[in-house]
Each structure stands twice: as C-alpha cells, then as structure tokens.
Design an enzyme around this catalytic site. Structure first.
Site, mmCIF file in Angstrom:
data_model
loop_
_atom_site.group_PDB
_atom_site.id
_atom_site.type_symbol
_atom_site.label_atom_id
_atom_site.label_comp_id
_atom_site.label_asym_id
_atom_site.label_seq_id
_atom_site.Cartn_x
_atom_site.Cartn_y
_atom_site.Cartn_z
ATOM 1 N N ASP A 7 61.727 10.679 126.576
ATOM 2 C CA ASP A 7 62.451 9.629 125.874
ATOM 3 C C ASP A 7 62.107 8.297 126.566
ATOM 4 O O ASP A 7 61.687 8.290 127.731
ATOM 5 C CB ASP A 7 63.944 9.948 125.974
ATOM 6 N N GLU A 9 64.128 4.812 126.212
ATOM 7 C CA GLU A 9 65.266 4.007 126.672
ATOM 8 C C GLU A 9 66.236 4.855 127.494
ATOM 9 O O GLU A 9 66.632 5.936 127.078
ATOM 10 C CB GLU A 9 65.999 3.404 125.477
ATOM 11 N N GLU A 15 68.295 0.280 127.984
ATOM 12 C CA GLU A 15 68.632 0.318 126.561
ATOM 13 C C GLU A 15 68.396 -1.071 125.968
ATOM 14 O O GLU A 15 69.039 -2.045 126.366
ATOM 15 C CB GLU A 15 70.103 0.704 126.365
ATOM 16 N N ARG A 46 74.146 -1.651 113.166
ATOM 17 C CA ARG A 46 73.491 -2.740 113.902
ATOM 18 C C ARG A 46 72.928 -3.796 112.945
ATOM 19 O O ARG A 46 73.050 -5.002 113.192
ATOM 20 C CB ARG A 46 72.329 -2.171 114.731
ATOM 21 N N LYS A 133 61.475 13.682 117.029
ATOM 22 C CA LYS A 133 61.211 14.149 118.397
ATOM 23 C C LYS A 133 61.031 15.663 118.394
ATOM 24 O O LYS A 133 60.093 16.191 118.982
ATOM 25 C CB LYS A 133 62.366 13.762 119.325
ATOM 26 N N ASP A 152 68.026 11.317 127.629
ATOM 27 C CA ASP A 152 69.387 11.056 128.113
ATOM 28 C C ASP A 152 70.437 11.034 127.019
ATOM 29 O O ASP A 152 71.608 10.810 127.311
ATOM 30 C CB ASP A 152 69.418 9.719 128.867
ATOM 31 N N ASN A 155 70.116 12.100 120.645
ATOM 32 C CA ASN A 155 68.905 12.258 119.844
ATOM 33 C C ASN A 155 67.759 12.928 120.622
ATOM 34 O O ASN A 155 66.678 13.119 120.077
ATOM 35 C CB ASN A 155 68.454 10.906 119.255
HETATM 36 MG MG LIG Z 1 67.450 7.298 125.607
#
Ligand SMILES: [Mg+2]
Length: 200
Positions: A7, A9, A15, A46, A133, A152, A155
């Site tokens: 991953d 971010e 982030e 967002r 992913k 982390d 997702n």
């Molecule tokens: Mg992440």
C-alpha cells in the site's frame, strides 16, 4: 519468485487527504479508508466538500508537492527492491501519486485516475477495477508469482488475505482488533525482516 505488493499512503508516504485537510483547515477531509471502508462513499463525500469549497485538482497537487515520504521509507523501499520485485498497489490517483513516486525513485505503482472538468474541479473517479488490489494479487498468482502484501487500512485487507503471505504496517487499533490473526509491524527494520522471512 515472490512479488511484494505494498500500500502507499500510511506505509510509504503520509495520508494525502490528511495533509490536504491540515493545509486547508477542513477537518471533515480527515476521514480516510481507515475509518470508512466504502471507498466510493468516501470519495463522493470528499468531492462534495471540494465542490462546496471551490477547491480543484491544482490545489490538491500544490499540497502534494510539499509532502515528503515517511522517514526511512525510501531506504526501506530501495533495500527491498534490491531483493525482489515490488509493486505499489494504491487506491489513490495517478494525478496525485506522481510527485511522490519521483521522491521514491519511480517504483512501479498501480493506481486509479481522476475525471476533472474544464474548471479543474474533480468530477469523478475512474477505478481501474473494483477491488483492484485483490485482483492484482490474483492476476500475479495466475502468472506464477508467489505474493506478499502489506498495508494499513480496510482497503488493504482483501489483498492481504488473498496473498500467499502478508501483514499490517502501522494499522490503527480498530483494524488490528478486527484482524487479530494478522501480524503488525510499526518500524521499517522489523517490517523488512518479516518480508525477508517470507521471500522464497
Ligand atoms: Mg494506506
């Protein structure tokens, strides 16, 4: 041969949306995939805020250009890339990732892209594939690779579960509590050691 899928971010860079929220003072933009498992819902949320505030792609890119990789991330990634093939699997967008990839020495990244209107406002997101992913892991397996995955957030769980081996890195407490069987690492040296153990 093992391909390591990471991953972006929270693992290699901060982030992006949190950095943007801090710069603009828009606390509402601090919600991430760590809290909201539904990515479409999160992105619509967002984009509504950005529209309301009159903020476009250029504003976000200006912030991203000031973001630096997490401390030690570049050295970790360089060492890992010397041992095996590494692919960054991210739900972020190529329009956001580029300045960060430059600082990380242009690793391979599979991400998504954005639709932007004539005024530079974010119109929609273009997901390469749903659950991209996990599907990247499946695709790598289908051509004979063994896979290791780490991330982390919510997702990342489907790719970690689908991979031959994997772990969490600096995941928040809620994800840890809901996935007590997954190993977690909080620093790059122990993370790297665990990946090494799993390469064959
Ligand atoms: Mg992440």
């Amino acid at each position: 041969m093992t391909v390591v899928c990471l991953d972006l971010e929270g693992v290699l860079v901060p982030e992006i949306w949190i950095a943007f929220a801090e710069k603009t003072g828009l606390e509402e933009l601090k919600r991430t995939t760590r809290e909201e498992p539904d990515y479409h819902k999160l992105m619509n949320y967002r984009m509504d805020i950005l529209r309301r505030e009159g903020l476009g792609l250029k504003d976000i890119q200006d912030t991203i250009s000031q973001i630096r990789p997490l401390e030690g991330a570049k050295d970790f990634l360089d060492e890992l890339r010397g041992m095996c093939q590494v692919i960054i699997l991210s739900d972020t967008f190529e329009e956001f990732a580029k300045p960060l990839m430059r600082q990380l020495g242009w690793p391979t990244i599979f991400s998504n892209s954005l639709l932007v209107d004539d005024d530079g406002m974010l119109k929609d997101i273009v997901m390469r594939a749903e659950d991209g992913k996990r599907r990247a892991i499946e695709a790598l397996s289908s051509i004979g690779f063994r896979t290791f995955a780490a991330g982390d957030s919510y997702n990342d769980l489907s790719m970690i579960r689908k991979a031959d081996a994997g772990c969490l890195f600096r995941a928040p407490k809620n994800i840890l509590e809901e996935n007590p069987d997954l190993r977690i690492f909080d620093d790059y040296p122990s993370f790297l050691d665990y990946i090494k153990e799993n390469l064959r």
